[in-house]
Scaffold this active site. Structure first.
Site, mmCIF file in Angstrom:
data_model
loop_
_atom_site.group_PDB
_atom_site.id
_atom_site.type_symbol
_atom_site.label_atom_id
_atom_site.label_comp_id
_atom_site.label_asym_id
_atom_site.label_seq_id
_atom_site.Cartn_x
_atom_site.Cartn_y
_atom_site.Cartn_z
ATOM 1 N N ASP A 190 1.217 -0.871 -0.057
ATOM 2 C CA ASP A 190 0.285 0.227 -0.405
ATOM 3 C C ASP A 190 1.084 1.395 -0.395
ATOM 4 O O ASP A 190 1.787 0.847 0.615
ATOM 5 C CB ASP A 190 -0.692 0.128 1.602
ATOM 6 C CG ASP A 190 -1.612 -1.017 1.473
ATOM 7 O OD1 ASP A 190 -1.984 -1.386 0.002
ATOM 8 O OD2 ASP A 190 -2.255 -1.376 2.573
HETATM 9 N N1 URA Z 1 -1.283 -5.834 4.232
HETATM 10 C C1 URA Z 1 -1.658 -4.244 3.867
HETATM 11 O O1 URA Z 1 -3.162 -3.928 4.661
HETATM 12 N N2 URA Z 1 -1.052 -3.775 3.164
HETATM 13 C C2 URA Z 1 0.113 -3.492 2.809
HETATM 14 O O2 URA Z 1 0.224 -3.084 2.244
HETATM 15 C C3 URA Z 1 0.351 -5.618 2.567
HETATM 16 C C4 URA Z 1 -0.386 -6.029 4.000
#
Ligand code: URA
Length: 260
Positions: A104
């Site tokens: 993310d």
């Molecule tokens: N889980 C999440 O919530 N975000 C990420 O970037 C990776 C795994």
């Protein structure tokens, strides 16, 4: 420009000596013309080289990189909102490489990048159950009951997550620091798993993936994977066990014994 025999060797057709023999035997053509003399220079980007009538393609150089992604970068090649992308962080690499899966915008840590599409496919394919470990700083205290819930699986969009390894590793100003290992890749999975038990993730960092650890790569920087690391990754999806798998199995067995 490159000597013909060097080009043939670089493409893996034969050794330099072997390539010279092929040329002498009249088996090599450049743009349809048989070449028999040594030392002919070719333009590897434009000339069409063939051996026994079969076109020779330059071997594509595979690049494998481990990036420590900072918060504030998207893991796409371009962004319609004009945000920074991880491509900006590897711009000095002359070969175009791509993120292996996603992290993310607001997650930091280990992101693999490569131009090896086959390996990307194998690392990201759910059937290969690749483990990913995150350090999550979340709001509130975590009871034993909540830990068990997270470990056993929680419901996201009506589907139960697979069992996860979850351990409390410390406390923060506003809550709890945990290490969580999952092998699925649902969208924002870790954040949503904690949300489902009433906690907000304040900081999320991936520290491990597919047996590789973030180590001391500074934030926003990258390093190339070693040959041994690439070889380990290439075992994914084959019947061969990687050393990470073997040690995970041994470690798992040792833990089971301890629990008895
Ligand atoms: N889980 C999440 O919530 N975000 C990420 O970037 C990776 C795994």
């Amino acid at each position: 420009m490159l000597r013909l025999q060097k080009f043939l060797a670089q493409c893996g057709v034969a050794s330099r000596r072997g390539a010279e023999s092929l040329i002498q035997e009249g088996r090599v053509t450049v743009n349809g013309e048989t070449v028999r003399q040594m030392g002919v220079q070719i333009d590897e980007n434009n000339d069409r080289i063939a051996v026994d009538g079969v076109l020779v393609e330059p071997e594509k150089k595979m690049v494998y990189v481990l990036l420590n992604k900072p918060v504030g970068y998207v893991t796409t090649v371009s962004d319609d909102k004009g945000r920074n992308t991880v491509m900006d962080l590897v711009a000095e690499i002359p070969v175009r490489i791509y993120p292996v899966g996603r992290l993310d915008y607001d997650t930091e840590g280990l992101l693999l990048m490569t131009n090896d599409g086959d390996l990307t496919y194998r690392i990201t394919h759910p059937k290969n159950n690749i483990e990913k470990t995150y350090v999550a700083e979340v709001t509130g205290n975590i009871s034993m009951n909540t830990l068990l819930q997270l470990r056993n699986g929680v419901y996201l969009d009506g589907v139960k997550t697979s069992p996860a390894k979850v351990e409390v590793i410390g406390a923060t100003r506003y809550g709890t620091k945990l290490e969580i290992t999952i092998h699925e890749g649902k969208n924002r999975q870790v954040r949503r798993m904690f949300e489902s038990v009433g906690c907000i993730v304040k900081r999320l960092k991936r520290t491990r993936e597919a047996g590789l650890t973030l180590g001391h790569v500074p934030l926003g920087h990258w390093r190339k994977l070693t040959e041994a690391e690439v070889n380990m990754l290439k075992k994914i999806g084959t019947n061969k066990k990687s050393s990470a798998q073997v040690s995970r199995e041994r470690f798992g067995r040792a833990n089971q014994k301890k629990r008895k």
